[in-house]
Design a protein around this motif. Structure first.
Motif, PDB file in Angstrom:
ATOM      1  N   ALA A  86       0.806  -1.470   0.086  1.00 48.94           N
ATOM      2  CA  ALA A  86      -0.063   0.089   0.083  1.00 48.94           C
ATOM      3  C   ALA A  86       0.620   1.370   0.119  1.00 48.94           C
ATOM      4  CB  ALA A  86      -0.788  -0.031   1.211  1.00 48.94           C
ATOM      5  N   ILE A  87       1.968   1.294   0.836  1.00 46.57           N
ATOM      6  CA  ILE A  87       2.749   2.510   0.654  1.00 46.57           C
ATOM      7  C   ILE A  87       3.433   2.718  -0.623  1.00 46.57           C
ATOM      8  CG2 ILE A  87       4.829   3.242   1.373  1.00 46.57           C
ATOM      9  CD1 ILE A  87       4.651   1.560   4.092  1.00 46.57           C
ATOM     10  N   ASN A  88       3.858   1.753  -1.306  1.00 48.53           N
ATOM     11  CA  ASN A  88       4.343   1.862  -2.847  1.00 48.53           C
ATOM     12  C   ASN A  88       3.075   2.507  -3.781  1.00 48.53           C
ATOM     13  OD1 ASN A  88       6.899   1.248  -2.108  1.00 48.53           O
ATOM     14  ND2 ASN A  88       6.418  -1.007  -2.285  1.00 48.53           N
ATOM     15  N   ILE A  89       1.913   1.874  -3.713  1.00 46.99           N
ATOM     16  CA  ILE A  89       0.847   2.114  -4.544  1.00 46.99           C
ATOM     17  C   ILE A  89       0.423   3.619  -4.175  1.00 46.99           C
ATOM     18  CG2 ILE A  89      -1.172   1.558  -5.418  1.00 46.99           C
ATOM     19  CD1 ILE A  89      -0.522  -1.253  -5.155  1.00 46.99           C
ATOM     20  N   PHE A  90       0.103   3.769  -2.846  1.00 48.13           N
ATOM     21  CA  PHE A  90      -0.300   5.315  -2.420  1.00 48.13           C
ATOM     22  C   PHE A  90       0.598   6.446  -2.879  1.00 48.13           C
ATOM     23  CE2 PHE A  90      -3.205   2.950   0.747  1.00 48.13           C
ATOM     24  CZ  PHE A  90      -4.443   2.876  -0.212  1.00 48.13           C
ATOM     25  N   GLY A  91       1.978   5.974  -2.598  1.00 47.36           N
ATOM     26  CA  GLY A  91       2.963   7.157  -2.875  1.00 47.36           C
ATOM     27  C   GLY A  91       2.857   7.531  -4.365  1.00 47.36           C
ATOM     28  N   SER A  92       2.866   6.665  -5.143  1.00 47.48           N
ATOM     29  CA  SER A  92       2.666   6.997  -6.692  1.00 47.48           C
ATOM     30  C   SER A  92       1.212   7.281  -6.909  1.00 47.48           C
ATOM     31  CB  SER A  92       3.106   5.704  -7.374  1.00 47.48           C
ATOM     32  OG  SER A  92       2.313   4.619  -7.363  1.00 47.48           O
ATOM     33  N   PHE A  93       0.320   6.940  -6.443  1.00 49.43           N
ATOM     34  CA  PHE A  93      -1.075   7.221  -7.017  1.00 49.43           C
ATOM     35  C   PHE A  93      -1.513   8.508  -6.202  1.00 49.43           C
ATOM     36  CE2 PHE A  93      -5.661   6.640  -7.120  1.00 49.43           C
ATOM     37  CZ  PHE A  93      -5.878   5.953  -8.350  1.00 49.43           C
ATOM     38  N   PHE A  94      -1.086   9.104  -5.074  1.00 53.53           N
ATOM     39  CA  PHE A  94      -1.664  10.091  -4.380  1.00 53.53           C
ATOM     40  C   PHE A  94      -0.704  11.143  -4.301  1.00 53.53           C
ATOM     41  CE2 PHE A  94      -4.887   7.208  -3.064  1.00 53.53           C
ATOM     42  CZ  PHE A  94      -6.018   7.874  -3.206  1.00 53.53           C
ATOM     43  N   SER A  95       0.748  11.071  -4.534  1.00 49.35           N
ATOM     44  CA  SER A  95       1.856  11.998  -4.585  1.00 49.35           C
ATOM     45  C   SER A  95       1.704  12.959  -3.481  1.00 49.35           C
ATOM     46  CB  SER A  95       2.292  12.536  -5.769  1.00 49.35           C
ATOM     47  OG  SER A  95       0.971  13.377  -6.361  1.00 49.35           O
ATOM     48  N   GLU A  96       1.361  14.102  -3.608  1.00 51.66           N
ATOM     49  CA  GLU A  96       1.433  15.097  -2.574  1.00 51.66           C
ATOM     50  C   GLU A  96       0.453  15.061  -1.415  1.00 51.66           C
ATOM     51  OE1 GLU A  96      -1.684  16.406  -5.318  1.00 51.66           O
ATOM     52  OE2 GLU A  96       0.422  15.829  -5.741  1.00 51.66           O
ATOM     53  N   LYS A  97      -0.536  14.219  -1.481  1.00 50.55           N
ATOM     54  CA  LYS A  97      -1.721  14.087  -0.577  1.00 50.55           C
ATOM     55  C   LYS A  97      -1.423  12.833   0.454  1.00 50.55           C
ATOM     56  CE  LYS A  97      -5.641  15.557  -3.349  1.00 50.55           C
ATOM     57  NZ  LYS A  97      -6.980  14.977  -3.886  1.00 50.55           N
ATOM     58  N   PHE A  98      -0.242  12.022   0.006  1.00 52.82           N
ATOM     59  CA  PHE A  98       0.134  10.873   0.858  1.00 52.82           C
ATOM     60  C   PHE A  98       1.373  11.048   1.722  1.00 52.82           C
ATOM     61  CE2 PHE A  98       2.842   6.820   1.183  1.00 52.82           C
ATOM     62  CZ  PHE A  98       2.061   6.248   1.672  1.00 52.82           C
ATOM     63  N   SER A  99       1.236  10.641   2.954  1.00 54.38           N
ATOM     64  CA  SER A  99       2.326  10.733   3.873  1.00 54.38           C
ATOM     65  C   SER A  99       2.444   9.234   4.571  1.00 54.38           C
ATOM     66  CB  SER A  99       2.106  11.650   5.064  1.00 54.38           C
ATOM     67  OG  SER A  99       1.646  12.846   4.741  1.00 54.38           O
ATOM     68  N   HIS A 100       3.763   8.980   5.025  1.00 55.91           N
ATOM     69  CA  HIS A 100       4.135   7.816   5.189  1.00 55.91           C
ATOM     70  C   HIS A 100       4.834   8.022   6.745  1.00 55.91           C
ATOM     71  CE1 HIS A 100       7.264   4.194   5.299  1.00 55.91           C
ATOM     72  NE2 HIS A 100       6.314   3.681   5.981  1.00 55.91           N
ATOM     73  N   VAL A 101       4.496   7.610   7.865  1.00 56.43           N
ATOM     74  CA  VAL A 101       4.982   7.878   9.172  1.00 56.43           C
ATOM     75  C   VAL A 101       5.293   6.586   9.801  1.00 56.43           C
ATOM     76  CG1 VAL A 101       4.594   8.792  11.502  1.00 56.43           C
ATOM     77  CG2 VAL A 101       3.537   9.785   9.363  1.00 56.43           C
ATOM     78  N   CYS A 102       6.880   6.448  10.166  1.00 54.36           N
ATOM     79  CA  CYS A 102       7.342   5.369  10.783  1.00 54.36           C
ATOM     80  C   CYS A 102       7.314   5.620  12.231  1.00 54.36           C
ATOM     81  CB  CYS A 102       8.857   5.042  10.506  1.00 54.36           C
ATOM     82  SG  CYS A 102       8.981   4.625   8.540  1.00 54.36           S
ATOM     83  N   LEU A 103       6.727   4.693  13.114  1.00 56.67           N
ATOM     84  CA  LEU A 103       6.551   4.842  14.575  1.00 56.67           C
ATOM     85  C   LEU A 103       7.431   4.022  15.137  1.00 56.67           C
ATOM     86  CD1 LEU A 103       2.727   4.856  14.721  1.00 56.67           C
ATOM     87  CD2 LEU A 103       4.167   6.891  14.703  1.00 56.67           C
TER      88      LEU A 103
END
Length: 103
Positions: A86-103
């Motif tokens: 999902a991280i890979n796909i959302f990153g390319s699909f939503f670009s500026e609307k997508f954030s990935h946060v590592c906890l």
């Protein structure tokens, strides 16, 4: 459901206090489609134009937060493998609307 679907993800959506339901989430050219795996009457669609922000929190809980103009949708990925896809796909699909946060 116009447009071609890209890969789908099984996620548990928080639908109430201490209540989660399993959904299949699909992305199309126009919509985010949520298909309830237990009760088809709970299916719903969110137009992509209404999505303002998607955040995936990578950690023990593997959470996703989808903010739209009308609501906030919370869920969890059932596996780390699904989360990574999902991280890979959302990153390319939503670009500026997508954030990935590592906890």
């Amino acid at each position: 459901m116009a447009g071609k679907k890209i890969p789908s993800f099984n996620i548990s959506l928080r639908k109430g206090f201490f209540k989660n339901e399993l959904f299949k989430m699909c992305l199309s050219n126009d919509d985010v489609i949520f298909e309830c795996l237990q009760d088809k009457s709970k299916n719903f669609t969110t137009p992509l134009e209404k999505v303002t922000k998607i955040t995936i929190y990578e950690g023990k809980s593997r959470e996703i937060e989808i903010r739209t103009k009308d609501e906030v949708i919370f869920g969890n990925f059932n596996s780390t493998r699904t989360l990574n896809r999902a991280i890979n796909i959302f990153g390319s699909f939503f670009s500026e609307k997508f954030s990935h946060v590592c906890l």
